[in-house]
Design an enzyme around this catalytic site. Structure first.
Site, PDB file in Angstrom:
ATOM      1  N   GLY A  53       0.822  -1.210   0.000  1.00 52.06           N
ATOM      2  CA  GLY A  53       0.000   0.000   0.000  1.00 52.06           C
ATOM      3  C   GLY A  53       0.847   1.248   0.000  1.00 52.06           C
ATOM      4  N   GLY A  80      -0.478   4.389   0.500  1.00 50.20           N
ATOM      5  CA  GLY A  80      -1.230   5.493   1.102  1.00 50.20           C
ATOM      6  C   GLY A  80      -0.292   6.282   1.996  1.00 50.20           C
ATOM      7  N   TYR A  81      -0.844   7.067   2.893  1.00 53.48           N
ATOM      8  CA  TYR A  81      -0.003   7.896   3.772  1.00 53.48           C
ATOM      9  C   TYR A  81       1.041   7.064   4.501  1.00 53.48           C
ATOM     10  CZ  TYR A  81      -3.322  11.740   3.229  1.00 53.48           C
ATOM     11  OH  TYR A  81      -4.107  12.742   2.730  1.00 53.48           O
ATOM     12  N   LYS A 130      -1.842  -0.850  -5.875  1.00 52.06           N
ATOM     13  CA  LYS A 130      -2.660  -1.253  -7.024  1.00 52.06           C
ATOM     14  C   LYS A 130      -2.705  -0.193  -8.107  1.00 52.06           C
ATOM     15  CE  LYS A 130      -7.128  -0.416  -4.790  1.00 52.06           C
ATOM     16  NZ  LYS A 130      -8.305  -1.087  -4.277  1.00 52.06           N
ATOM     17  N   GLU A 146     -16.851  18.159   5.023  1.00 50.18           N
ATOM     18  CA  GLU A 146     -16.001  18.797   4.007  1.00 50.18           C
ATOM     19  C   GLU A 146     -16.599  18.635   2.610  1.00 50.18           C
ATOM     20  OE1 GLU A 146     -11.977  17.165   4.927  1.00 50.18           O
ATOM     21  OE2 GLU A 146     -11.603  19.190   5.645  1.00 50.18           O
ATOM     22  N   ALA A 191      -5.062  10.911   8.541  1.00 53.52           N
ATOM     23  CA  ALA A 191      -3.819  11.045   7.773  1.00 53.52           C
ATOM     24  C   ALA A 191      -2.671  11.392   8.718  1.00 53.52           C
ATOM     25  CB  ALA A 191      -3.990  12.144   6.731  1.00 53.52           C
ATOM     26  N   LYS A 224      -5.562  24.957   6.929  1.00 55.78           N
ATOM     27  CA  LYS A 224      -5.833  23.687   6.258  1.00 55.78           C
ATOM     28  C   LYS A 224      -4.930  23.530   5.029  1.00 55.78           C
ATOM     29  CE  LYS A 224      -8.565  20.137   4.966  1.00 55.78           C
ATOM     30  NZ  LYS A 224      -8.740  18.920   5.762  1.00 55.78           N
TER      31      LYS A 224
END
Lengths: 399, 399
Positions: free
Chosen positions: B10, B12-13, B38, B169, B316, B376
């Site tokens: 993976g 991701g983060y 993937k 959001e 995250a 943000k």
């Protein structure tokens, strides 16, 4: 003394040109002119294959009616026509009623599905701003879904039924759109299929064979597959079933667009006019038989070409000429002058094959390639100039 | 002497930060590092509500993995993980198999539907580039269809289930998108409904009530409707059925997006790890119980916050810290050093409320409005800097 009232139904090519022609010819005090249209914009039908494919924004293919007309001379009513009552000389709208002394009917066409099962329910058609916006978004949505369901290659298959002008021009634009669309949705371009299915033995039936071959070469080179002499038996939620050598064959396709034919507007039929496929066989002054005050313009008018004893095809070119003729004749009638019979002038025909290629016959000569593509743009701009002058050409023209 | 092999599942983060941390710390000859993902890109999950609403292009929310890693140090394999075999120390991929000495599992989360009927089948979720591209296009397609079927106001109704971070959001971005979307599709903005349904008695449960009220005022002012304390009973192809005062009530909506919760990746469960909602309760070094060589990062890792005896939410912020901790500890292990236990540092939390507004708690202080919105953006840019340096900030940052 009361002014005669002229009601124009539809602001397509025939209707808007008739309205603008009357606006130019008549003074404020000579007639009450009302233009009825279901949208508050006029659209350039011959360009709709482009916003349908997503190669042009649909706003480029429409103009606000109030940008075109002088509202001191023409009253614009945004409404939908329900029926025409010829006895009472009135028109029923969804939200009202209008009396007329003279009526101009320019209600346009509807897709002709020739009774093919499922086409009306499952196929899209290219016939309005709304319908092409749906096609563009439908195709994009299928491409978006594909990345999450990579076994569904039918999401990337687009079947275009009919290889007349609209079908051929549409597959050309679609092919041009694909590189961008594939990049946007992470799709391998090799998986995309654009299939043009035509029952007749050739694409662009009636066109010069050399030009037909040129068109098929160009479009084939862009990746379009042709299935010619191949009737669509039925359309389903999963795609189409075609007939090949007497056997049925299914093409799974998430998008089916039918361009195989048009007929006149059903309101004309329902209002009791005698029609052939929704078109009224008009007299030499474009009037409905038996009605000296009802003029038919555009796709609802049926005129036989005496050279080949077949009806003129419903084109923008002829619709514009109808509008001009009716405007001149109505102005003449109101002033007590005499009318001029309608005579079509076929200046030429150009079909685009995507962004930078086209084929055509202009002044009896074959044209193709980049030059034909420019000619096509000039024809479109000439029309913009006709209805909206130079400012409209600058605003909506493609250069 | 053979090098130890580290396999990271993976990107991701947690996974990408672990990979980049190892790349920075280890020399070429110290370990064989393989990163499996993937897609060939990493995406910024915390920004996905924007491409889902169409207020940001999805390319802004993703980075090619090969732009981030040094391929001399990390081998990238684009493939999908099928199973982890802990006995044999190998990972089965769709197109192959990998042996590992050390494994880092960062397979992310899946939507948690809490058994609500029909949600899995009929609701969209915001959890990948593919899924948000589908949401964006689905909504546009509904708007495109509306012009042709003006009685179908359900085409313009969007139900968002869940008023946690993602839900809040997302509705903020959706509201900001509407003027543009309505103009594009000739839709009267008054007909659009964005309905946020939440079973809990408040939006953003656990957040400061003053900030919650601020958020509801801002979003309400943008036209978002809230149905709080309102469970979704089921989701159907026509919309959702909610419960109001013990009675069932249907909301017809062509678009339902579920943001009500996530659980760990099902591959982890299927591979025989002991899990709670797909998350593995890890040891102080983020290792799966009983497996000294398997580290869990991101949403699959379950860590109890001893202050309130509840699990840290999968964010995250924490996933990034997991990745950093695992990279440092793996480097230490390989060099024979000692590991450092993981300790989360919650720096703050900011939720956006559309383009130019936000609320948050940073360093124990409440922030809201334009300043919070900037904060943000800074948080997002700090992350881009962490993984890709200044060049990535310049390429993907929003200013």
């Amino acid at each position: 003394m009361s002014k005669p009232s002229i009601v124009i139904l539809g602001a397509g090519y025939g209707g808007i040109v008739a309205a603008l022609g009357l606006q130019k010819r008549l003074n404020y005090n000579e007639a009450d002119i009302t233009l009825v249209n279901k949208n508050d914009y006029h659209y350039i039908t011959t360009e709709l294959h482009q916003p349908a494919a997503g190669t042009m924004h649909h706003d480029q293919a429409r103009v606000g009616i109030k940008e075109l007309i002088d509202e001191k001379k023409i009253k614009f009513v945004k409404d939908t026509v329900v029926a025409i009552d010829r006895e009472q000389q009135k028109v029923t709208l969804q939200n009202g009623e209008l009396h007329y002394d003279y009526l101009v009917v320019g209600l346009g066409s509807e897709p002709e599905t020739f009774g093919i099962e499922g086409l009306r329910e499952h196929a899209f058609s290219i016939n309005s701003i709304n319908s092409v916006r749906i096609i563009r978004q439908h195709i994009e949505y299928q491409f978006a879904k594909f990345a999450a369901e990579p076994e569904r290659t039918d999401y990337l298959t687009i079947v275009v039924g009919g290889a007349g002008f609209t079908g051929i021009e549409f597959v050309g634009e679609l092919a041009d759109r694909m590189p961008e669309l594939c990049a946007e949705y992470d799709v391998d371009p090799k998986l995309v299929r654009i299939i043009n299915v035509e029952a007749a033995p050739t694409v662009l039936p009636g066109f010069d064979p050399a030009l037909v071959n040129y068109a098929m070469d160009v479009l084939g080179g862009k990746g379009v597959e042709f299935k010619i002499g191949t009737p669509i038996k039925r359309c389903t939620p999963e795609g189409v079933v075609i007939e090949v050598d007497g056997e049925e064959e299914e093409i799974k396709a998430a998008t089916v667009v039918w361009t195989g034919g048009v007929r006149g507007n059903s309101i004309v039929e329902k209002s009791g006019f005698e029609t052939m496929r929704g078109r009224i066989k008009v007299d030499p002054y474009l009037r409905a038989p038996g009605h000296e005050n009802i003029f038919i313009v555009g796709d609802c008018a049926l005129i036989i070409n005496e050279e080949n004893n077949r009806p003129y095809p419903p084109t923008a070119q002829i619709a514009i000429q109808h509008g001009e003729n009716v405007a001149a004749n109505l102005a003449a009638l109101i002033r007590g002058g005499s009318m001029t019979p309608f005579k079509p002038h076929i200046r030429g025909t150009v079909a685009s094959l995507g962004r930078n290629d086209a084929i055509g016959i202009v002044g009896g000569r074959k044209v193709y390639g980049h030059a034909a593509s420019w000619l096509k743009k000039l024809i479109d701009m000439r029309y913009l100039y006709l209805i909206g002058g130079l400012s409209l050409v600058l605003k909506k023209g493609r250069f």
